[in-house]
Design a protein around this motif. Structure first.
Motif, PDB file in Angstrom:
ATOM      1  N   LEU A  12      10.048  61.144 -10.004  1.00  0.00           N
ATOM      2  CA  LEU A  12       8.665  60.684 -10.120  1.00  0.00           C
ATOM      3  C   LEU A  12       7.867  61.619 -11.016  1.00  0.00           C
ATOM      4  O   LEU A  12       7.077  61.168 -11.858  1.00  0.00           O
ATOM      5  N   LYS A  13       8.071  62.924 -10.866  1.00  0.00           N
ATOM      6  CA  LYS A  13       7.330  63.878 -11.695  1.00  0.00           C
ATOM      7  C   LYS A  13       7.736  63.741 -13.166  1.00  0.00           C
ATOM      8  O   LYS A  13       6.875  63.831 -14.060  1.00  0.00           O
ATOM      9  N   ILE A  14       9.008  63.525 -13.440  1.00  0.00           N
ATOM     10  CA  ILE A  14       9.449  63.308 -14.819  1.00  0.00           C
ATOM     11  C   ILE A  14       8.799  62.055 -15.389  1.00  0.00           C
ATOM     12  O   ILE A  14       8.365  62.016 -16.547  1.00  0.00           O
ATOM     13  N   SER A  15       8.714  61.007 -14.562  1.00  0.00           N
ATOM     14  CA  SER A  15       8.094  59.763 -15.032  1.00  0.00           C
ATOM     15  C   SER A  15       6.621  59.970 -15.358  1.00  0.00           C
ATOM     16  O   SER A  15       6.086  59.335 -16.268  1.00  0.00           O
ATOM     17  N   GLN A  16       5.966  60.852 -14.626  1.00  0.00           N
ATOM     18  CA  GLN A  16       4.535  61.100 -14.845  1.00  0.00           C
ATOM     19  C   GLN A  16       4.275  61.988 -16.048  1.00  0.00           C
ATOM     20  O   GLN A  16       3.274  61.823 -16.755  1.00  0.00           O
ATOM     21  N   THR A  17       5.160  62.956 -16.292  1.00  0.00           N
ATOM     22  CA  THR A  17       4.943  63.929 -17.366  1.00  0.00           C
ATOM     23  C   THR A  17       5.678  63.581 -18.654  1.00  0.00           C
ATOM     24  O   THR A  17       5.339  64.114 -19.711  1.00  0.00           O
ATOM     25  N   GLN A  18       6.678  62.723 -18.571  1.00  0.00           N
ATOM     26  CA  GLN A  18       7.529  62.359 -19.714  1.00  0.00           C
ATOM     27  C   GLN A  18       8.177  63.594 -20.339  1.00  0.00           C
ATOM     28  O   GLN A  18       8.403  63.644 -21.547  1.00  0.00           O
ATOM     29  N   SER A  19       8.470  64.571 -19.505  1.00  0.00           N
ATOM     30  CA  SER A  19       9.011  65.821 -20.027  1.00  0.00           C
ATOM     31  C   SER A  19       9.751  66.573 -18.930  1.00  0.00           C
ATOM     32  O   SER A  19       9.206  66.763 -17.837  1.00  0.00           O
ATOM     33  N   ILE A  20      10.974  67.010 -19.222  1.00  0.00           N
ATOM     34  CA  ILE A  20      11.717  67.856 -18.291  1.00  0.00           C
ATOM     35  C   ILE A  20      10.993  69.193 -18.117  1.00  0.00           C
ATOM     36  O   ILE A  20      10.860  69.710 -17.002  1.00  0.00           O
ATOM     37  N   THR A  21      10.525  69.735 -19.232  1.00  0.00           N
ATOM     38  CA  THR A  21       9.858  71.047 -19.197  1.00  0.00           C
ATOM     39  C   THR A  21       8.602  71.008 -18.340  1.00  0.00           C
ATOM     40  O   THR A  21       8.388  71.865 -17.471  1.00  0.00           O
ATOM     41  N   LYS A  22       7.735  70.012 -18.577  1.00  0.00           N
ATOM     42  CA  LYS A  22       6.485  69.924 -17.820  1.00  0.00           C
ATOM     43  C   LYS A  22       6.755  69.618 -16.346  1.00  0.00           C
ATOM     44  O   LYS A  22       6.063  70.152 -15.470  1.00  0.00           O
ATOM     45  N   ALA A  23       7.736  68.782 -16.091  1.00  0.00           N
ATOM     46  CA  ALA A  23       8.078  68.483 -14.698  1.00  0.00           C
ATOM     47  C   ALA A  23       8.538  69.751 -13.991  1.00  0.00           C
ATOM     48  O   ALA A  23       8.163  70.012 -12.834  1.00  0.00           O
ATOM     49  N   ALA A  24       9.362  70.551 -14.674  1.00  0.00           N
ATOM     50  CA  ALA A  24       9.841  71.809 -14.084  1.00  0.00           C
ATOM     51  C   ALA A  24       8.683  72.742 -13.783  1.00  0.00           C
ATOM     52  O   ALA A  24       8.624  73.380 -12.722  1.00  0.00           O
ATOM     53  N   GLU A  25       7.728  72.834 -14.714  1.00  0.00           N
ATOM     54  CA  GLU A  25       6.567  73.713 -14.504  1.00  0.00           C
ATOM     55  C   GLU A  25       5.757  73.266 -13.298  1.00  0.00           C
ATOM     56  O   GLU A  25       5.360  74.085 -12.461  1.00  0.00           O
ATOM     57  N   GLU A  26       5.489  71.974 -13.193  1.00  0.00           N
ATOM     58  CA  GLU A  26       4.642  71.480 -12.109  1.00  0.00           C
ATOM     59  C   GLU A  26       5.340  71.539 -10.753  1.00  0.00           C
ATOM     60  O   GLU A  26       4.681  71.630  -9.713  1.00  0.00           O
ATOM     61  N   THR A  30      13.307  75.497 -12.351  1.00  0.00           N
ATOM     62  CA  THR A  30      13.811  75.762 -13.689  1.00  0.00           C
ATOM     63  C   THR A  30      14.140  74.438 -14.367  1.00  0.00           C
ATOM     64  O   THR A  30      14.395  73.420 -13.705  1.00  0.00           O
ATOM     65  N   GLN A  31      14.156  74.451 -15.703  1.00  0.00           N
ATOM     66  CA  GLN A  31      14.518  73.238 -16.434  1.00  0.00           C
ATOM     67  C   GLN A  31      15.941  72.765 -16.106  1.00  0.00           C
ATOM     68  O   GLN A  31      16.154  71.557 -15.904  1.00  0.00           O
ATOM     69  N   PRO A  32      16.937  73.676 -16.033  1.00  0.00           N
ATOM     70  CA  PRO A  32      18.280  73.209 -15.663  1.00  0.00           C
ATOM     71  C   PRO A  32      18.324  72.540 -14.289  1.00  0.00           C
ATOM     72  O   PRO A  32      19.047  71.556 -14.093  1.00  0.00           O
ATOM     73  N   ALA A  33      17.550  73.067 -13.334  1.00  0.00           N
ATOM     74  CA  ALA A  33      17.542  72.472 -11.988  1.00  0.00           C
ATOM     75  C   ALA A  33      16.989  71.051 -12.030  1.00  0.00           C
ATOM     76  O   ALA A  33      17.524  70.146 -11.365  1.00  0.00           O
ATOM     77  N   VAL A  34      15.947  70.841 -12.817  1.00  0.00           N
ATOM     78  CA  VAL A  34      15.365  69.497 -12.938  1.00  0.00           C
ATOM     79  C   VAL A  34      16.346  68.562 -13.640  1.00  0.00           C
ATOM     80  O   VAL A  34      16.533  67.409 -13.226  1.00  0.00           O
ATOM     81  N   SER A  35      16.998  69.049 -14.687  1.00  0.00           N
ATOM     82  CA  SER A  35      17.971  68.224 -15.414  1.00  0.00           C
ATOM     83  C   SER A  35      19.130  67.815 -14.513  1.00  0.00           C
ATOM     84  O   SER A  35      19.593  66.665 -14.553  1.00  0.00           O
ATOM     85  N   ILE A  36      19.595  68.734 -13.672  1.00  0.00           N
ATOM     86  CA  ILE A  36      20.697  68.434 -12.755  1.00  0.00           C
ATOM     87  C   ILE A  36      20.277  67.379 -11.730  1.00  0.00           C
ATOM     88  O   ILE A  36      21.021  66.433 -11.442  1.00  0.00           O
ATOM     89  N   GLN A  37      19.072  67.524 -11.183  1.00  0.00           N
ATOM     90  CA  GLN A  37      18.595  66.551 -10.198  1.00  0.00           C
ATOM     91  C   GLN A  37      18.450  65.165 -10.835  1.00  0.00           C
ATOM     92  O   GLN A  37      18.771  64.148 -10.208  1.00  0.00           O
ATOM     93  N   LEU A  38      17.945  65.134 -12.079  1.00  0.00           N
ATOM     94  CA  LEU A  38      17.819  63.850 -12.773  1.00  0.00           C
ATOM     95  C   LEU A  38      19.189  63.226 -13.001  1.00  0.00           C
ATOM     96  O   LEU A  38      19.385  62.017 -12.774  1.00  0.00           O
ATOM     97  N   ARG A  39      20.158  64.022 -13.427  1.00  0.00           N
ATOM     98  CA  ARG A  39      21.507  63.500 -13.676  1.00  0.00           C
ATOM     99  C   ARG A  39      22.145  63.000 -12.386  1.00  0.00           C
ATOM    100  O   ARG A  39      22.761  61.918 -12.353  1.00  0.00           O
ATOM    101  N   ASN A  40      21.996  63.754 -11.299  1.00  0.00           N
ATOM    102  CA  ASN A  40      22.573  63.331 -10.010  1.00  0.00           C
ATOM    103  C   ASN A  40      21.919  62.047  -9.513  1.00  0.00           C
ATOM    104  O   ASN A  40      22.590  61.189  -8.908  1.00  0.00           O
ATOM    105  N   PHE A  41      20.617  61.925  -9.763  1.00  0.00           N
ATOM    106  CA  PHE A  41      19.909  60.708  -9.363  1.00  0.00           C
ATOM    107  C   PHE A  41      20.386  59.530 -10.208  1.00  0.00           C
ATOM    108  O   PHE A  41      20.676  58.446  -9.687  1.00  0.00           O
ATOM    109  N   GLN A  42      20.487  59.735 -11.532  1.00  0.00           N
ATOM    110  CA  GLN A  42      20.941  58.672 -12.424  1.00  0.00           C
ATOM    111  C   GLN A  42      22.359  58.210 -12.087  1.00  0.00           C
ATOM    112  O   GLN A  42      22.680  57.010 -12.188  1.00  0.00           O
TER     113      GLN A  42
END
Length: 307
Positions: A12-26, A30-42
């Motif tokens: 949801l945060k990625i959808s709101q920010t349109q950015s892995i980096t901004k989602a990680a900040e909010e 870390t950016q890798p942690a967000v990328s991993i969660q997105l990949r596991n969800f996908q």
């Protein structure tokens, strides 16, 4: 499917920010942690949820449907948490405040005691420039806003918090002892401005216009922190709110240059729409603030009176 609430929150945060980096900040991840969660969800869906174009993350049509469902699920989870706390007799809910950028040096001190008293409250504080703060207030996106200049186009109520004083500040200026300089001094200095829409810029421009000054050279930066670093690097001088300069003044990293007509003074106000229907949390916070603000000022801002 075996997705988690955390994955829903990340998506949801990625959808709101349109950015892995901004989602990680909010999300304070870390950016890798967000990328991993997105990949596991996908991986749990046969249909793509996102696509990347020019380094921005866009949702597919299916992704937008999933994001809408994720938001509904998370809102229900939050509601369960709030109901649980309510049954324990605890105040619970969200407190939403929008704060002008300089206000980040002020607002946390007027919030900390209240938040410590009520563990069931989720604080959402957005720090941005004056125009966006007032837009959030006007659209009823927040309970309160912190500003130093009252808007004249909105019907609001307010509580006065404390003074906001602005001085000419710089580094390395050899001032004559006891001398107060004329405003014309600014014509000979490289000046650093905040961006359009900033309350600090508005006050600086008022001073320049009032004294009919023609500025020789100026730089524009988009945050008070950026202006402060530019001052420390001796790139120029600026009319700055004192509230964000405590450490620099205490350690003599920056100096106030005495100029006739300065400091300029405004007031920090907590404002809200007259038509606002307060939640129990918002009403409780307003009651707390009216009762405790003098103690907060004395405890945290006593240094302010030295200047």
């Amino acid at each position: 499917m075996n997705y988690t609430l955390h994955q829903l929150q990340v998506f949801l945060k990625i959808s709101q920010t349109q950015s892995i980096t901004k989602a990680a900040e909010e999300l304070h991840l870390t950016q890798p942690a967000v990328s991993i969660q997105l990949r596991n969800f996908q991986d749990q869906f046969d249909i793509p949820l996102t696509e990347v174009i020019s380094r921005r993350v866009y949702l597919t049509d299916f992704g937008r449907e999933i994001a809408g469902a994720a938001e509904k699920i998370l809102n229900e989870v939050y509601a369960i948490n709030y109901r649980t706390l309510a049954h324990k007799g605890l105040l619970n809910g969200k407190l939403k405040i929008s704060v002008v950028s300089t206000g980040k040096y002020v607002m946390p001190y007027f919030l900390s005691g209240f938040i410590r008293q009520h563990e069931g409250i989720d604080l959402m504080m957005d720090v941005t420039n004056k125009l966006k703060v007032l837009e959030s207030l006007e659209n009823n996106g927040v309970d309160f806003a912190l500003v130093s200049i009252l808007p004249d186009h909105l019907k609001i109520d307010h509580v006065e918090l404390m003074p906001n004083r602005l001085f000419l500040v710089g580094c390395g200026f050899e001032a004559e002892p006891g001398k107060v300089y004329e405003p014309s001094l600014l014509k000979d200095l490289p000046l650093i401005y905040r961006e359009e829409g900033s309350g600090t810029r508005y006050m600086m421009e008022r001073f320049v216009e009032k004294n009919q000054l023609t500025i020789r050279k100026k730089m524009e930066l988009t945050s008070n922190e950026a202006v402060k670093q530019a001052l420390l690097a001796r790139l120029g001088y600026s009319v700055m709110p004192l509230i964000g300069l405590k450490n620099e003044m205490d350690n003599n990293y920056l100096q106030i240059i005495p100029v006739s007509g300065l400091p300029m003074s405004t007031t920090w106000y907590l404002i809200w729409l007259k038509s606002k229907q307060f939640s129990p949390v918002a009403q409780a916070y307003l009651d707390f603030l009216k009762k405790e603000k003098d103690n907060i000022i004395h405890q945290h801002f006593g240094w302010y009176e030295r200047y």
